[in-house]
Design a protein around this motif. Structure first.
Motif, mmCIF file in Angstrom:
data_model
loop_
_atom_site.group_PDB
_atom_site.id
_atom_site.type_symbol
_atom_site.label_atom_id
_atom_site.label_comp_id
_atom_site.label_asym_id
_atom_site.label_seq_id
_atom_site.Cartn_x
_atom_site.Cartn_y
_atom_site.Cartn_z
ATOM 1 N N ARG A 215 0.810 -1.214 0.000
ATOM 2 C CA ARG A 215 0.000 0.000 0.000
ATOM 3 C C ARG A 215 0.844 1.264 0.000
ATOM 4 O O ARG A 215 0.453 2.289 0.543
ATOM 5 C CB ARG A 215 -0.963 -0.016 1.186
ATOM 6 C CG ARG A 215 -2.050 -1.066 1.023
ATOM 7 C CD ARG A 215 -3.106 -1.014 2.081
ATOM 8 N NE ARG A 215 -2.596 -1.260 3.417
ATOM 9 C CZ ARG A 215 -2.288 -2.467 3.894
ATOM 10 N NH1 ARG A 215 -2.413 -3.535 3.124
ATOM 11 N NH2 ARG A 215 -1.836 -2.602 5.116
ATOM 12 N N GLU A 220 0.731 0.507 -5.516
ATOM 13 C CA GLU A 220 -0.458 -0.274 -5.183
ATOM 14 C C GLU A 220 -0.675 -1.422 -6.166
ATOM 15 O O GLU A 220 -1.259 -2.445 -5.811
ATOM 16 C CB GLU A 220 -1.712 0.610 -5.153
ATOM 17 C CG GLU A 220 -1.722 1.671 -4.065
ATOM 18 C CD GLU A 220 -1.068 2.970 -4.507
ATOM 19 O OE1 GLU A 220 -0.395 2.992 -5.569
ATOM 20 O OE2 GLU A 220 -1.220 3.981 -3.796
ATOM 21 N N SER A 223 1.252 -5.466 -5.822
ATOM 22 C CA SER A 223 1.024 -6.475 -4.786
ATOM 23 C C SER A 223 1.200 -7.870 -5.358
ATOM 24 O O SER A 223 0.586 -8.211 -6.367
ATOM 25 C CB SER A 223 -0.388 -6.340 -4.220
ATOM 26 O OG SER A 223 -0.501 -5.119 -3.551
#
Ligand code: AOF
Ligand code: ZN
Length: 367
Positions: A215, A220, A223
Motif C-alpha cells: 500500500r 499499489e 502487490s
C-alpha cells in the motif's frame, strides 16, 4: 584508479541498474548491461539496458541499441552471462559479437542449461576478451530468486520476523501489539513489492485479518500473489483476504479434498488452490516451493506466524532472513521469537543493517 577497480565500480553500477526491475520481469531475472568506452581518455557509459518489465527484451540488445556505433571496440558489463539460446529473442552473446564489443566483464554465470558456459564460449570464439565473476556475490544477491529456482528447482524464501526488545513476536491470546513503527511498515511493503508471493499461515490470517497488499503510494499495483497455508480450509469467507481475492490474487495451499464444500465457497470469492500433501496436519513445504517454482514463481516472502516461521527454519528452507527489532517489550503471556539478533544460527551471515526510527532491520543470508 586501477583497471580492476574500474571494472568493479562499473559492475556495481550495473547491479544497481538491474535492481530497477527486480520482481517485475516475470520468471526471467532482472539483468543489466552497461556499454562503456573511452572517450577523451576517460571511461564513458554509452549504452545501458535492463531486462524489460515482463522479461523481454533482454538487457543487452537495449544497451547496444543505445550505444549504436559506439559499441564497436567497447566493453560490456553484464550482471549475468549473456544468453546463448534462440528463445523468444535471439542470443544476446551473438548480439554482443555482431555489435563489435571487444571485451565483456560478467558477474554471475547463468545456470540455465541452454546458456551455462555457452554464452561465454560464443564470446570467446569470436575473439572477445571475457572476464567472469566480477562482483559475482553482489550480483547473485539480486538474482537469488532466479538462481534458487534454476539450481534447486524451488522458490527462494525470505523470512521476515518482527521481534520485540525482549525477544517476543506477539501475544499468546492473539491480541495485536505494535512491535515496529511506521517506517518499518513501509519498508516491509517495499519488500513485498519485490516478491512474487507473500505467504502466511491460516492462524495469522484468522487472527490478524491482514490485507497483505503493498500500500505504498504509487506501488499499489505491485502487490504479489498472497498465499495462505490452510491445511483444512479454515480461512473465513469474511476475511479481508477472501474479500479482496478478485483484486489481488489469493492462493490457498491445502490438503482439503476436491469436493470439500469450503473449497467451492472460497473459489466463489476468487481464491485459487494449490493441492498439497500434509504430514501430521503440516503442509509439505519443500514440495510447495517446488510447485511454485514450476509455475515460474521465484521469490516467497514469509510473514508469519510463529509456527510457519519455525517450520521453514526447521526444514532449512530459509534463504534470507529479515529481522526487524523494535524497542517495545511485550509482557505477559507472549510468544517467543524463533530467532532474535542474539540467536542467529551460524548458517546465516549478516549482510546489511539499517535503522528505521527506533527500529532496526538486520538482513542475513544463508551461507
Ligand atoms: C540475457 N539477458 O537480460 C536476461 C537473460 O525466455 P527467454 O528466451 O527470454 O529466455 C529466458 C532466459 O534468458 C533465462 O532463463 C535466463 O537464462 C536468460 N535471461 N539473459 O542474456 C537478460 N534476462
Ligand atoms: Zn539474452
Amino acid at each position: 584508479m586501477s583497471a580492476e577497480a574500474l571494472d568493479r565500480r562499473l559492475m556495481a553500477a550495473a547491479i544497481r541498474l538491474a535492481r530497477e526491475h527486480e520482481g517485475r520481469t516475470g520468471s526471467n531475472p532482472s539483468v543489466a548491461t552497461l556499454i562503456v568506452r573511452e572517450i577523451d581518455g576517460s571511461p564513458v557509459i554509452v549504452g545501458r539496458g535492463v531486462t524489460a518489465i515482463g522479461g523481454r527484451p533482454h538487457a543487452e540488445p537495449q544497451a547496444l541499441a543505445e550505444a549504436g556505433e559506439l559499441a564497436r571496440g567497447a566493453t560490456a558489463y553484464v550482471t549475468l552471462e549473456p544468453c546463448a539460446h534462440h528463445g523468444r529473442t535471439p542470443p544476446c552473446a551473438e548480439a554482443l559479437v555482431s555489435a563489435g564489443i571487444a571485451r565483456v566483464v560478467a558477474a554471475a554465470t547463468d545456470p540455465d542449461e541452454r546458456v551455462s558456459g555457452r554464452g561465454y564460449a560464443i564470446l570467446r570464439a569470436a575473439g572477445i576478451e571475457v572476464e567472469e565473476g566480477v562482483l559475482a556475490a553482489e550480483a547473485e544477491r539480486g538474482l537469488a530468486g532466479y538462481l534458487t529456482r534454476r539450481m534447486k528447482n524451488r522458490a527462494h524464501v525470505t523470512l521476515k520476523l518482527a521481534v520485540s526488545a525482549n525477544g517476543k513476536i506477539g501475544r499468546r491470546d492473539g491480541k495485536q501489539v505494535a512491535i515496529t513503527g511506521e517506517i518499518s511498515r513501509r519498508q516491509v511493503h517495499a519488500l513485498r513489492a519485490l516478491s512474487d508471493v507473500i505467504l502466511i499461515g491460516v492462524g495469522t490470517a484468522i487472527n490478524d485479518d491482514p490485507d497483505l497488499t503493498c500500500r505504498l503510494p504509487g506501488l499499489e499495483d505491485r502487490s504479489p500473489i498472497r498465499l495462505v497455508l490452510d491445511t483444512h480450509l479454515r480461512l473465513p469467507l469474511t476475511s479481508r483476504l477472501a474479500h479482496t481475492a478478485r483484486d489481488v490474487p489469493l492462493w490457498i495451499a491445502t490438503a482439503a479434498q476436491q469436493d470439500d464444500p469450503r473449497r467451492a465457497e472460497l473459489a466463489a470469492c476468487g481464491a485459487e488452490f494449490i493441492a498439497s500433501d500434509a504430514h501430521q496436519d503440516r503442509l509439505a513445504l519443500p514440495e510447495l516451493l517446488e510447485d511454485l517454482a514450476a509455475r515460474g514463481l521465484s521469490t516467497v516472502f514469509v510473514e508469519g506466524g510463529a509456527a510457519v516461521a519455525q517450520s521453514f527454519l526447521a526444514e532449512g528452507l530459509v534463504d534470507r532472513l529479515v529481522l526487524l527489532t523494535g524497542e517495545a517489550t511485550i509482557d505477559g503471556d507472549a510468544v517467543d521469537a524463533p530467532i532474535t539478533r542474539q540467536t542467529i544460527p551460524s548458517a546465516f551471515r549478516l549482510v546489511s543493517s539499517a535503522t528505521f526510527g527506533t527500529d532496526r532491520m538486520d538482513e542475513y543470508e544463508r551461507v
